[in-house]
Design a protein around this motif. Structure first.
Motif: not given
Lengths: 117, 114
Positions: A24-25, A68-73
């Motif tokens: 994660t970012v 990539r289920p979410q923008d930063r994951q």
């Protein structure tokens, strides 16, 4: 400021077992995300990269998949590990729109060491 | 496709001396970025220095400097006053101004000797 987290740091798994490495970012939006693999004493092999949610590009046909289920994951997975999947896995991010001295720089997580027995 | 070559698999240098690591690359693009990354025994990848191809001036960061020769497609890293903590793998990398993909060289293992 931006930070990148990658876990687990170390993993020992039997052949045929599943795998999930997570990255994660924080502190940025819409980053480009990358998964690299590094064999002992060797260079970096790009496995997957993603420019947005649900957009995954695969560089090497193999036993692994990414999501990539979410923008930063960014998640690296396998349904059944092989001995050849052992290695050091690095997640990284960059942003083409990030300004200043950080523009276009690839920033890495601390890595995940996977041993398949 | 772009390629990055590092012709020195291993190098060593005495503490406090200067060492130069070589890197050459191949591209047909005119605008791009070049990087040197350091990977110490902890295996954390650390950015050492970055060069933008459209800038004539060579980048410097404290004891680290580059010799960027665009026409020759050469991008060497000079480490001055080498310290024991400089012992690491060093990777040269290329990134196109238009793409998302970084291309890494095979690395040079540098040992700084006391």
């Amino acid at each position: 400021s931006q930070t990148i987290h990658q876990w687990p740091a170390t993993l020992v798994q039997p052949v045929g077992s599943p795998l999930s490495l997570e990255c994660t970012v924080e502190g940025t939006s819409n980053p480009n995300l990358y998964w690299y693999r590094q064999a002992a004493g060797r260079g970096l092999q790009l496995l997957f990269y993603s420019v947005g949610i649900g957009q995954i590009s695969s560089e090497v046909p193999q036993n692994l998949s990414a999501s990539r289920p979410q923008d930063r994951q960014f998640i690296l997975s396998s349904k059944k590990l092989l001995l050849s999947d052992s290695g050091f896995y690095l997640c990284a991010w960059n942003s083409l729109t990030q300004g200043g001295s950080g523009a276009n720089v690839l920033t890495f997580g601390a890595g995940s060491r996977l041993t398949v027995l | 496709a772009q390629t990055v070559t590092q012709s020195q698999p291993e190098m060593s240098v005495q503490e406090a001396e200067t060492v130069t690591l070589s890197c050459t690359y191949d591209t047909s693009e005119s605008n791009y970025y070049l990087f040197w990354y350091k990977q110490p025994p902890s295996r954390q990848m650390i950015l050492v220095i970055r060069q933008e191809a459209y800038k004539q001036q060579n980048a410097t960061e404290n004891r680290f400097s580059v010799n960027f020769q665009k026409a020759a497609k050469s991008f060497s890293l000079k480490i001055s006053d080498s310290q024991l903590g400089d012992t690491a793998m060093y990777f040269c990398a290329f990134m196109s101004n238009y793409g998302q993909n970084f291309v890494f060289g095979p690395g040079t293992r540098l040992s700084v000797l006391p």
